[in-house]
Design an enzyme around this catalytic site. Structure first.
Site, PDB file in Angstrom:
ATOM      1  N   GLY A  46       0.843  -1.190   0.000  1.00 48.97           N
ATOM      2  CA  GLY A  46       0.000   0.000   0.000  1.00 48.97           C
ATOM      3  C   GLY A  46       0.873   1.232   0.000  1.00 48.97           C
ATOM      4  CD  GLN A  51       3.517   5.789   2.692  1.00 50.99           C
ATOM      5  OE1 GLN A  51       2.503   5.262   2.253  1.00 50.99           O
ATOM      6  NE2 GLN A  51       4.522   5.069   3.173  1.00 50.99           N
ATOM      7  CB  CYS A  89       5.761   1.998   7.185  1.00 49.74           C
ATOM      8  SG  CYS A  89       5.275   3.593   6.503  1.00 49.74           S
ATOM      9  CG  LEU A  90       6.620   1.080   0.898  1.00 53.22           C
ATOM     10  CD1 LEU A  90       5.948   1.432  -0.418  1.00 53.22           C
ATOM     11  CD2 LEU A  90       7.732   0.072   0.675  1.00 53.22           C
ATOM     12  CG  HIS A 131       0.052   1.117   7.332  1.00 55.58           C
ATOM     13  ND1 HIS A 131       1.066   0.657   8.142  1.00 55.58           N
ATOM     14  CD2 HIS A 131       0.630   2.000   6.480  1.00 55.58           C
ATOM     15  CE1 HIS A 131       2.206   1.251   7.805  1.00 55.58           C
ATOM     16  NE2 HIS A 131       1.967   2.071   6.785  1.00 55.58           N
ATOM     17  CD  GLU A 132      -1.039   2.461   2.960  1.00 54.70           C
ATOM     18  OE1 GLU A 132      -0.620   3.639   2.914  1.00 54.70           O
ATOM     19  OE2 GLU A 132      -0.286   1.484   3.063  1.00 54.70           O
ATOM     20  CG  HIS A 135       0.624   6.621   5.778  1.00 53.80           C
ATOM     21  ND1 HIS A 135       1.772   7.157   6.294  1.00 53.80           N
ATOM     22  CD2 HIS A 135       0.927   5.325   5.466  1.00 53.80           C
ATOM     23  CE1 HIS A 135       2.734   6.231   6.298  1.00 53.80           C
ATOM     24  NE2 HIS A 135       2.241   5.105   5.813  1.00 53.80           N
TER      25      HIS A 135
HETATM   26 ZN   LIG Z   1       3.187   3.324   5.685  1.00 58.31          ZN
END
Ligand SMILES: [Zn+2]
Length: 182
Positions: A46, A51, A89-90, A131-132, A135
Protein backbone atom coordinates in the site's frame (compact mmCIF):
# COMPACT_ATOMS: atom_id res chain seq x y z
CA UNK A 1 6.66 5.26 -15.50
CA UNK A 2 6.16 7.92 -12.91
CA UNK A 3 7.93 6.55 -9.90
CA UNK A 4 8.31 9.14 -7.17
CA UNK A 5 10.76 9.26 -4.25
CA UNK A 6 9.18 7.89 -1.05
CA UNK A 7 9.27 10.31 1.89
CA UNK A 8 10.86 8.87 4.99
CA UNK A 9 10.11 9.03 8.70
CA UNK A 10 11.01 12.52 9.91
CA UNK A 11 9.59 14.28 6.84
CA UNK A 12 6.91 16.72 8.09
CA UNK A 13 4.52 15.79 5.25
CA UNK A 14 4.04 12.41 6.96
CA UNK A 15 2.75 14.20 10.08
CA UNK A 16 0.40 16.56 8.23
CA UNK A 17 -3.30 15.61 8.03
CA UNK A 18 -4.14 15.36 4.32
CA UNK A 19 -6.84 17.35 2.55
CA UNK A 20 -10.04 15.82 1.10
CA UNK A 21 -10.02 15.47 -2.68
CA UNK A 22 -12.59 17.81 -4.21
CA UNK A 23 -11.72 17.67 -7.92
CA UNK A 24 -11.68 14.40 -9.85
CA UNK A 25 -9.60 15.49 -12.82
CA UNK A 26 -6.61 14.37 -14.89
CA UNK A 27 -4.22 15.56 -12.20
CA UNK A 28 -5.86 13.22 -9.68
CA UNK A 29 -5.63 10.30 -12.12
CA UNK A 30 -1.92 11.09 -12.58
CA UNK A 31 -1.52 10.98 -8.80
CA UNK A 32 -3.18 7.54 -8.65
CA UNK A 33 -0.86 6.34 -11.45
CA UNK A 34 2.21 7.72 -9.66
CA UNK A 35 1.16 6.05 -6.40
CA UNK A 36 0.49 2.73 -8.13
CA UNK A 37 3.80 2.79 -10.06
CA UNK A 38 5.79 3.77 -6.99
CA UNK A 39 4.07 1.14 -4.82
CA UNK A 40 4.82 -1.58 -7.40
CA UNK A 41 8.41 -0.36 -7.82
CA UNK A 42 8.92 -0.65 -4.05
CA UNK A 43 7.02 -3.96 -3.88
CA UNK A 44 4.73 -2.39 -1.28
CA UNK A 45 1.27 -3.57 -0.22
CA UNK A 46 0.00 0.00 0.00
CA UNK A 47 1.03 3.61 -0.46
CA UNK A 48 -0.61 6.85 0.67
CA UNK A 49 -0.25 10.16 -1.19
CA UNK A 50 1.62 11.95 1.66
CA UNK A 51 4.33 9.30 1.27
CA UNK A 52 5.17 10.81 -2.12
CA UNK A 53 4.78 14.34 -0.79
CA UNK A 54 1.19 15.00 -1.85
CA UNK A 55 -1.08 15.95 1.06
CA UNK A 56 -4.34 14.59 -0.38
CA UNK A 57 -6.60 11.80 0.93
CA UNK A 58 -5.68 9.09 -1.59
CA UNK A 59 -4.09 5.68 -1.18
CA UNK A 60 -3.37 2.66 -3.34
CA UNK A 61 -3.11 -0.99 -2.34
CA UNK A 62 -1.82 -4.24 -3.79
CA UNK A 63 -2.97 -7.15 -1.67
CA UNK A 64 -3.51 -10.77 -2.72
CA UNK A 65 -2.80 -9.81 -6.34
CA UNK A 66 -5.46 -7.10 -6.45
CA UNK A 67 -4.38 -3.52 -7.10
CA UNK A 68 -6.74 -0.67 -6.36
CA UNK A 69 -7.09 2.79 -4.91
CA UNK A 70 -9.39 4.67 -2.60
CA UNK A 71 -10.04 8.40 -2.37
CA UNK A 72 -11.41 10.19 0.71
CA UNK A 73 -11.59 6.87 2.57
CA UNK A 74 -13.38 6.16 5.81
CA UNK A 75 -13.61 2.74 7.43
CA UNK A 76 -15.23 0.95 10.30
CA UNK A 77 -14.38 -2.31 11.99
CA UNK A 78 -16.59 -5.34 11.37
CA UNK A 79 -16.88 -7.37 14.55
CA UNK A 80 -14.56 -7.17 17.52
CA UNK A 81 -11.78 -9.53 16.43
CA UNK A 82 -8.25 -8.21 16.27
CA UNK A 83 -5.06 -9.34 14.57
CA UNK A 84 -1.56 -8.96 15.98
CA UNK A 85 1.35 -9.42 13.61
CA UNK A 86 4.22 -7.90 11.67
CA UNK A 87 3.67 -4.59 9.93
CA UNK A 88 6.03 -2.42 7.91
CA UNK A 89 5.98 0.92 6.12
CA UNK A 90 7.77 2.13 2.98
CA UNK A 91 8.52 5.36 4.88
CA UNK A 92 10.39 3.32 7.54
CA UNK A 93 12.35 1.06 5.19
CA UNK A 94 13.62 -2.34 6.18
CA UNK A 95 11.88 -2.59 9.55
CA UNK A 96 8.81 -4.43 10.83
CA UNK A 97 7.22 -4.65 14.24
CA UNK A 98 4.14 -6.44 15.53
CA UNK A 99 1.13 -4.16 15.46
CA UNK A 100 -2.43 -4.70 16.66
CA UNK A 101 -5.22 -4.00 14.15
CA UNK A 102 -8.86 -4.83 13.57
CA UNK A 103 -9.15 -8.17 11.78
CA UNK A 104 -11.92 -7.06 9.44
CA UNK A 105 -12.95 -3.64 8.19
CA UNK A 106 -15.27 -2.15 5.62
CA UNK A 107 -14.05 1.00 3.88
CA UNK A 108 -15.96 3.53 1.84
CA UNK A 109 -14.58 6.14 -0.52
CA UNK A 110 -14.45 7.02 -4.19
CA UNK A 111 -12.49 5.97 -7.21
CA UNK A 112 -10.59 8.45 -9.40
CA UNK A 113 -13.74 9.12 -11.42
CA UNK A 114 -15.66 10.20 -8.33
CA UNK A 115 -17.76 7.03 -8.19
CA UNK A 116 -18.50 5.50 -4.78
CA UNK A 117 -16.43 2.45 -3.82
CA UNK A 118 -16.89 -0.03 -0.99
CA UNK A 119 -13.95 -2.19 0.04
CA UNK A 120 -14.27 -4.98 2.57
CA UNK A 121 -11.21 -6.81 3.76
CA UNK A 122 -9.76 -9.11 6.37
CA UNK A 123 -6.21 -9.73 7.52
CA UNK A 124 -3.68 -8.06 5.18
CA UNK A 125 -6.20 -5.93 3.29
CA UNK A 126 -7.80 -4.82 6.56
CA UNK A 127 -4.36 -4.03 7.97
CA UNK A 128 -3.53 -2.07 4.81
CA UNK A 129 -6.74 0.02 4.95
CA UNK A 130 -6.05 0.93 8.58
CA UNK A 131 -2.37 1.69 7.95
CA UNK A 132 -3.00 3.85 4.86
CA UNK A 133 -5.94 5.73 6.38
CA UNK A 134 -3.68 6.51 9.33
CA UNK A 135 -1.18 8.03 6.90
CA UNK A 136 -3.89 10.43 5.71
CA UNK A 137 -4.35 11.59 9.31
CA UNK A 138 -0.62 12.09 9.86
CA UNK A 139 -0.42 8.93 11.97
CA UNK A 140 2.40 6.38 11.54
CA UNK A 141 2.14 2.76 12.61
CA UNK A 142 4.88 3.20 15.22
CA UNK A 143 2.29 5.32 17.07
CA UNK A 144 0.14 2.17 17.33
CA UNK A 145 2.78 -0.11 18.85
CA UNK A 146 2.70 -1.10 22.48
CA UNK A 147 4.98 1.17 24.57
CA UNK A 148 7.86 -1.33 24.85
CA UNK A 149 7.95 -2.09 21.14
CA UNK A 150 7.58 1.57 20.28
CA UNK A 151 10.63 2.42 22.36
CA UNK A 152 12.63 -0.24 20.55
CA UNK A 153 11.30 0.93 17.18
CA UNK A 154 12.26 4.55 17.80
CA UNK A 155 15.79 3.51 18.79
CA UNK A 156 16.13 1.43 15.62
CA UNK A 157 14.80 4.28 13.47
CA UNK A 158 17.22 6.80 15.01
CA UNK A 159 20.09 4.39 14.34
CA UNK A 160 19.06 3.80 10.71
CA UNK A 161 21.43 4.98 8.00
CA UNK A 162 18.65 6.86 6.21
CA UNK A 163 17.30 8.66 9.28
CA UNK A 164 17.84 12.42 9.38
CA UNK A 165 18.66 12.71 5.70
CA UNK A 166 16.77 15.83 4.57
CA UNK A 167 16.62 14.60 0.97
CA UNK A 168 17.31 11.29 -0.74
CA UNK A 169 21.08 10.90 -0.98
CA UNK A 170 22.31 11.50 -4.51
CA UNK A 171 25.81 10.36 -5.30
CA UNK A 172 27.37 12.62 -7.88
CA UNK A 173 30.60 10.70 -8.13
CA UNK A 174 31.43 7.03 -7.68
CA UNK A 175 34.94 7.98 -6.52
CA UNK A 176 35.83 8.31 -2.85
CA UNK A 177 36.40 11.83 -1.59
CA UNK A 178 39.25 10.91 0.75
CA UNK A 179 42.29 13.12 0.29
CA UNK A 180 40.49 15.56 -1.96
CA UNK A 181 39.95 19.21 -1.18
CA UNK A 182 36.44 20.54 -1.34
ZN1 LIG B 1 3.19 3.32 5.69
Amino acid sequence: MSIQPVRLFGDPVLRTPATEVATFDAELRKLVTDLTDTMHDQAGAGLAAPQIGVSLRVFTYDVDGITGHLINPTFEKVGEEEQFGPEGCLSIPGMTWDCRRHLRVVAHGMNMYGEPVRLEGTEMLARCVQHETDHLDGVLFVDRLDPETRKLAMAQIRAAQWFGQPEPVVKTSPHPLFGKAL
